[in-house]
Design a protein around this motif. Sequence first.
Motif, PDB file in Angstrom:
ATOM      1  N   TYR A 119       0.826  -1.200   0.000  1.00 58.91           N
ATOM      2  CA  TYR A 119       0.000   0.000   0.000  1.00 58.91           C
ATOM      3  C   TYR A 119       0.866   1.257   0.000  1.00 58.91           C
ATOM      4  CZ  TYR A 119      -4.478   2.260   0.452  1.00 58.91           C
ATOM      5  OH  TYR A 119      -5.611   3.001   0.209  1.00 58.91           O
ATOM      6  N   ASN A 120       0.294   2.335  -0.539  1.00 56.90           N
ATOM      7  CA  ASN A 120       0.998   3.614  -0.626  1.00 56.90           C
ATOM      8  C   ASN A 120       1.001   4.303   0.741  1.00 56.90           C
ATOM      9  OD1 ASN A 120       1.985   6.156  -1.250  1.00 56.90           O
ATOM     10  ND2 ASN A 120       0.744   6.378  -3.082  1.00 56.90           N
ATOM     11  N   PHE A 121       2.183   4.534   1.289  1.00 55.41           N
ATOM     12  CA  PHE A 121       2.310   5.104   2.616  1.00 55.41           C
ATOM     13  C   PHE A 121       2.501   6.620   2.607  1.00 55.41           C
ATOM     14  CE2 PHE A 121       4.287   0.764   3.473  1.00 55.41           C
ATOM     15  CZ  PHE A 121       3.082   0.223   3.871  1.00 55.41           C
ATOM     16  N   THR A 122       2.274   7.289   1.476  1.00 55.89           N
ATOM     17  CA  THR A 122       2.544   8.726   1.402  1.00 55.89           C
ATOM     18  C   THR A 122       1.322   9.570   1.090  1.00 55.89           C
ATOM     19  OG1 THR A 122       3.108   8.634  -0.963  1.00 55.89           O
ATOM     20  CG2 THR A 122       4.899   8.265   0.610  1.00 55.89           C
ATOM     21  N   GLN A 123       0.198   8.981   0.720  1.00 54.62           N
ATOM     22  CA  GLN A 123      -0.976   9.769   0.364  1.00 54.62           C
ATOM     23  C   GLN A 123      -1.636  10.382   1.597  1.00 54.62           C
ATOM     24  OE1 GLN A 123      -2.044  10.515  -2.780  1.00 54.62           O
ATOM     25  NE2 GLN A 123      -0.132   9.552  -3.374  1.00 54.62           N
ATOM     26  N   PRO A 124      -2.199  11.592   1.462  1.00 51.60           N
ATOM     27  CA  PRO A 124      -2.905  12.206   2.593  1.00 51.60           C
ATOM     28  C   PRO A 124      -4.065  11.329   3.050  1.00 51.60           C
ATOM     29  CG  PRO A 124      -2.564  13.801   0.837  1.00 51.60           C
ATOM     30  CD  PRO A 124      -2.178  12.469   0.277  1.00 51.60           C
ATOM     31  N   LEU A 125      -4.285  11.288   4.331  1.00 51.17           N
ATOM     32  CA  LEU A 125      -5.357  10.476   4.897  1.00 51.17           C
ATOM     33  C   LEU A 125      -6.717  10.916   4.364  1.00 51.17           C
ATOM     34  CD1 LEU A 125      -6.011   8.205   6.907  1.00 51.17           C
ATOM     35  CD2 LEU A 125      -6.214   9.953   8.677  1.00 51.17           C
ATOM     36  N   SER A 126      -6.865  12.212   4.061  1.00 52.68           N
ATOM     37  CA  SER A 126      -8.147  12.733   3.587  1.00 52.68           C
ATOM     38  C   SER A 126      -8.593  12.105   2.276  1.00 52.68           C
ATOM     39  CB  SER A 126      -8.058  14.257   3.412  1.00 52.68           C
ATOM     40  OG  SER A 126      -7.059  14.591   2.471  1.00 52.68           O
ATOM     41  N   GLU A 127      -7.639  11.561   1.497  1.00 50.20           N
ATOM     42  CA  GLU A 127      -8.001  10.927   0.235  1.00 50.20           C
ATOM     43  C   GLU A 127      -8.648   9.568   0.436  1.00 50.20           C
ATOM     44  OE1 GLU A 127      -4.958  10.765  -2.677  1.00 50.20           O
ATOM     45  OE2 GLU A 127      -4.440  12.893  -2.519  1.00 50.20           O
ATOM     46  N   SER A 128      -8.618   9.047   1.654  1.00 49.27           N
ATOM     47  CA  SER A 128      -9.040   7.667   1.876  1.00 49.27           C
ATOM     48  C   SER A 128     -10.148   7.500   2.905  1.00 49.27           C
ATOM     49  CB  SER A 128      -7.834   6.845   2.320  1.00 49.27           C
ATOM     50  OG  SER A 128      -6.831   6.882   1.354  1.00 49.27           O
ATOM     51  N   THR A 129     -10.628   8.582   3.487  1.00 48.42           N
ATOM     52  CA  THR A 129     -11.624   8.459   4.553  1.00 48.42           C
ATOM     53  C   THR A 129     -13.046   8.453   4.013  1.00 48.42           C
ATOM     54  OG1 THR A 129     -11.537  10.858   4.855  1.00 48.42           O
ATOM     55  CG2 THR A 129     -10.140   9.515   6.295  1.00 48.42           C
ATOM     56  N   SER A 130     -13.934   7.911   4.792  1.00 46.43           N
ATOM     57  CA  SER A 130     -15.388   8.020   4.597  1.00 46.43           C
ATOM     58  C   SER A 130     -15.896   7.411   3.294  1.00 46.43           C
ATOM     59  CB  SER A 130     -15.817   9.497   4.659  1.00 46.43           C
ATOM     60  OG  SER A 130     -15.433  10.070   5.873  1.00 46.43           O
ATOM     61  N   LEU A 131     -15.255   6.377   2.800  1.00 45.40           N
ATOM     62  CA  LEU A 131     -15.755   5.675   1.622  1.00 45.40           C
ATOM     63  C   LEU A 131     -16.501   4.419   2.066  1.00 45.40           C
ATOM     64  CD1 LEU A 131     -12.659   6.020  -0.736  1.00 45.40           C
ATOM     65  CD2 LEU A 131     -14.766   7.349  -0.788  1.00 45.40           C
ATOM     66  N   PRO A 132     -17.577   4.055   1.383  1.00 44.04           N
ATOM     67  CA  PRO A 132     -18.431   2.953   1.851  1.00 44.04           C
ATOM     68  C   PRO A 132     -17.842   1.588   1.572  1.00 44.04           C
ATOM     69  CG  PRO A 132     -19.256   3.801  -0.231  1.00 44.04           C
ATOM     70  CD  PRO A 132     -18.126   4.716   0.181  1.00 44.04           C
ATOM     71  N   SER A 133     -18.416   0.600   2.221  1.00 45.31           N
ATOM     72  CA  SER A 133     -18.030  -0.788   1.983  1.00 45.31           C
ATOM     73  C   SER A 133     -18.391  -1.197   0.565  1.00 45.31           C
ATOM     74  CB  SER A 133     -18.732  -1.711   2.977  1.00 45.31           C
ATOM     75  OG  SER A 133     -18.338  -1.422   4.300  1.00 45.31           O
ATOM     76  N   GLY A 134     -17.756  -2.281   0.111  1.00 49.11           N
ATOM     77  CA  GLY A 134     -18.024  -2.784  -1.226  1.00 49.11           C
ATOM     78  C   GLY A 134     -19.277  -3.634  -1.287  1.00 49.11           C
ATOM     79  N   ARG A 135     -19.481  -4.267  -2.424  1.00 45.35           N
ATOM     80  CA  ARG A 135     -20.724  -5.000  -2.675  1.00 45.35           C
ATOM     81  C   ARG A 135     -20.924  -6.175  -1.734  1.00 45.35           C
ATOM     82  NH1 ARG A 135     -20.806  -5.350  -9.342  1.00 45.35           N
ATOM     83  NH2 ARG A 135     -20.572  -3.103  -9.722  1.00 45.35           N
ATOM     84  N   THR A 136     -19.832  -6.762  -1.255  1.00 46.06           N
ATOM     85  CA  THR A 136     -19.939  -7.913  -0.356  1.00 46.06           C
ATOM     86  C   THR A 136     -20.203  -7.499   1.085  1.00 46.06           C
ATOM     87  OG1 THR A 136     -17.570  -7.932   0.103  1.00 46.06           O
ATOM     88  CG2 THR A 136     -18.334  -9.228  -1.790  1.00 46.06           C
ATOM     89  N   GLY A 137     -20.114  -6.205   1.372  1.00 44.23           N
ATOM     90  CA  GLY A 137     -20.186  -5.721   2.742  1.00 44.23           C
ATOM     91  C   GLY A 137     -18.827  -5.595   3.392  1.00 44.23           C
ATOM     92  N   LEU A 138     -17.789  -6.117   2.730  1.00 42.72           N
ATOM     93  CA  LEU A 138     -16.425  -5.962   3.221  1.00 42.72           C
ATOM     94  C   LEU A 138     -15.874  -4.611   2.790  1.00 42.72           C
ATOM     95  CD1 LEU A 138     -15.061  -9.488   2.222  1.00 42.72           C
ATOM     96  CD2 LEU A 138     -15.732  -8.760   4.520  1.00 42.72           C
ATOM     97  N   HIS A 139     -14.790  -4.206   3.407  1.00 42.41           N
ATOM     98  CA  HIS A 139     -14.092  -3.015   2.940  1.00 42.41           C
ATOM     99  C   HIS A 139     -13.575  -3.266   1.522  1.00 42.41           C
ATOM    100  CE1 HIS A 139     -14.506  -0.819   6.604  1.00 42.41           C
ATOM    101  NE2 HIS A 139     -13.951  -1.773   7.318  1.00 42.41           N
ATOM    102  N   PRO A 140     -13.474  -2.221   0.686  1.00 42.47           N
ATOM    103  CA  PRO A 140     -13.268  -2.425  -0.736  1.00 42.47           C
ATOM    104  C   PRO A 140     -12.067  -3.234  -1.163  1.00 42.47           C
ATOM    105  CG  PRO A 140     -14.101  -0.274  -0.444  1.00 42.47           C
ATOM    106  CD  PRO A 140     -13.863  -0.834   0.945  1.00 42.47           C
ATOM    107  N   LEU A 141     -10.933  -3.138  -0.495  1.00 46.06           N
ATOM    108  CA  LEU A 141      -9.821  -3.958  -0.959  1.00 46.06           C
ATOM    109  C   LEU A 141     -10.133  -5.447  -0.822  1.00 46.06           C
ATOM    110  CD1 LEU A 141      -7.076  -4.286  -2.195  1.00 46.06           C
ATOM    111  CD2 LEU A 141      -6.040  -3.824   0.036  1.00 46.06           C
ATOM    112  N   PRO A 142     -10.478  -5.958   0.369  1.00 45.46           N
ATOM    113  CA  PRO A 142     -10.875  -7.372   0.427  1.00 45.46           C
ATOM    114  C   PRO A 142     -12.135  -7.659  -0.370  1.00 45.46           C
ATOM    115  CG  PRO A 142     -11.237  -6.315   2.548  1.00 45.46           C
ATOM    116  CD  PRO A 142     -10.427  -5.360   1.726  1.00 45.46           C
TER     117      PRO A 142
END
Length: 329
Positions: A119-142
């Motif tokens: 994973y990218n360890f340099t992006q601002p946290l604001s780019e990654s917050t408050s996004l919904p779960s994916g279609r399975t109900g899991l978080h989008p990466l899994p």
Amino acid sequence: MKVRSPISTSAMISSSKFLTAAAVLMLPALALSGQTMVAEKINRPADAKSQPASEKPQIRIEKRTPAYWRVTFDNPPFNVFGPETIPQMEKVVAEIEADPNLRIVVFDSAVPGFFLTHYNFTQPLSESTSLPSGRTGLHPLPDMLVRISKAPVVSVALIRGRATGVGSELALASDMRFASKENAILSQWEVGAGFVPGGGPMARLPRLMGRGRALEVLLGSDDINGELAEEYGYVNRSFDDDKLDPFVDALAARISGFDRQAIADTKRLVDFASLPSDPEIGAGWDAFIQSVQRPVAQKNIGRLMEMGLQTNPDIEARLGHYTQTLVDK
């Protein structure tokens, strides 16, 4: 800065540098899909270098035939996977699921030495917050990894270069994996840095190679070359590098000519006997979220960043070696 988390936080961070490291480790849990960015196909704009990270295409789709696609990761220099990658990957997965003509997709890389890494360890946290779960109900990466495994088409990982963390987890989620003997490296490096892998390798690896070897890979956190990966069952087969592409292309072309419904039904029945359940994948993700908040993980990622993680080619190419240097003597 306060880190937003789906669970309560109790660990206090002793320095701003380690806070940043902990925050970026939280990104996969927070950088969850639901955006509508489209992955670029084939051609990159001439001024791509000047594009913001959120708009720079990192994934290319080549539709070799209506039934056979290549999905190529192209995010030099190291094919790091970050919050800007998630909506692009979500678009690719949705296309794979929806296309009625597709039979097989091959994941590969255009970046020499790197299939797909951490994973990218340099992006601002604001780019990654408050996004919904994916279609399975899991978080989008899994979520996306689970959907690749269950899609009604065949998925193949063609591994040349390093498949670390997310890259290993994508390969494990694929139906088949083929690797270069000379130029493939697979690893789940997370325990070496003090945290738990989050993309499902604890659920998938024992089914492929048995409990003992899975624990060796996960707890040893070391690099596994293509030849050993074949011996352990991490990949289906490894090939001399010049024979890898011809084999995968011939297999993909062969499968692409078969009946789609027969492929989908056969894969579905194999899935009953072999795939981990969604709750198993979710439990690993929850453990990851808890583990990255611990001071040891925050400290170790901070140390790796100071060494040159994401900037120094030697750190990225020999991550197993450098995680060993984190061990307290």
